[in-house]
Design a protein around this motif. Structure first.
Motif, short mmCIF file in Angstrom:
data_model
loop_
_atom_site.label_atom_id
_atom_site.label_comp_id
_atom_site.label_asym_id
_atom_site.label_seq_id
_atom_site.Cartn_x
_atom_site.Cartn_y
_atom_site.Cartn_z
N THR A 244 -7.17 -60.70 -18.82
CA THR A 244 -8.37 -61.27 -18.25
C THR A 244 -9.35 -60.14 -17.96
OG1 THR A 244 -7.11 -63.07 -17.25
CG2 THR A 244 -9.29 -62.65 -16.34
N LEU A 245 -10.55 -60.28 -18.48
CA LEU A 245 -11.56 -59.25 -18.30
C LEU A 245 -12.37 -59.50 -17.04
CD1 LEU A 245 -12.98 -59.16 -21.95
CD2 LEU A 245 -11.18 -57.73 -20.98
N ASN A 246 -12.78 -58.40 -16.39
CA ASN A 246 -13.70 -58.57 -15.27
C ASN A 246 -15.11 -58.77 -15.85
OD1 ASN A 246 -15.07 -56.03 -15.65
ND2 ASN A 246 -13.45 -54.98 -14.50
N LEU B 212 -19.62 -56.18 -21.71
CA LEU B 212 -19.53 -55.12 -22.72
C LEU B 212 -19.03 -55.69 -24.05
CD1 LEU B 212 -19.72 -52.08 -23.37
CD2 LEU B 212 -17.34 -51.89 -22.62
N ILE B 213 -17.99 -56.51 -24.00
CA ILE B 213 -17.45 -57.13 -25.22
C ILE B 213 -18.48 -58.07 -25.83
CG2 ILE B 213 -15.67 -58.68 -26.13
CD1 ILE B 213 -14.63 -55.88 -25.42
N ASP B 214 -19.16 -58.84 -25.01
CA ASP B 214 -20.17 -59.78 -25.49
C ASP B 214 -21.29 -59.02 -26.22
OD1 ASP B 214 -21.23 -62.50 -25.63
OD2 ASP B 214 -22.80 -61.77 -24.27
N SER B 215 -21.74 -57.93 -25.64
CA SER B 215 -22.79 -57.12 -26.26
C SER B 215 -22.31 -56.53 -27.59
CB SER B 215 -23.19 -56.00 -25.31
OG SER B 215 -24.14 -55.15 -25.90
N TRP B 216 -21.08 -56.05 -27.62
CA TRP B 216 -20.50 -55.46 -28.82
C TRP B 216 -20.42 -56.50 -29.94
CZ3 TRP B 216 -15.20 -56.29 -30.53
CH2 TRP B 216 -14.85 -55.47 -31.61
N VAL B 217 -19.97 -57.71 -29.60
CA VAL B 217 -19.86 -58.77 -30.61
C VAL B 217 -21.24 -59.16 -31.14
CG1 VAL B 217 -19.22 -61.19 -30.97
CG2 VAL B 217 -17.66 -59.65 -29.78
#
Length: 65
Positions: free
Chosen positions: A38-40, A46-51
């Motif tokens: 589970t990500l904070n 950060l993951i959303d921006s990367w994707v």
């Protein structure tokens, strides 16, 4: 609804991996391994921006830009 969606997503992902193993001639005698985290909020952003960046790059590449 979220629980059902997460379950369906997990089954879909596992099915995809099993098909990839089969198509490649490989084997997974112990089944497909699972790992969940589970990500904070900061990690999720950060993951959303990367994707989003990956999607935009793929779109540019497919358009020859």
């Amino acid at each position: 609804m979220k629980t059902l969606g997460e379950s369906m997503q997990g089954l879909t992902w596992e099915g995809l991996i099993e098909r990839m193993i089969e198509e490649s001639g490989g084997a997974a005698p112990d089944g497909v391994p699972h790992d969940e985290e589970t990500l904070n909020e900061d990690q999720a952003e950060l993951i959303d921006s990367w994707v989003k960046d990956l999607v935009m790059e793929r779109k540019r590449s497919s358009q020859g830009l």
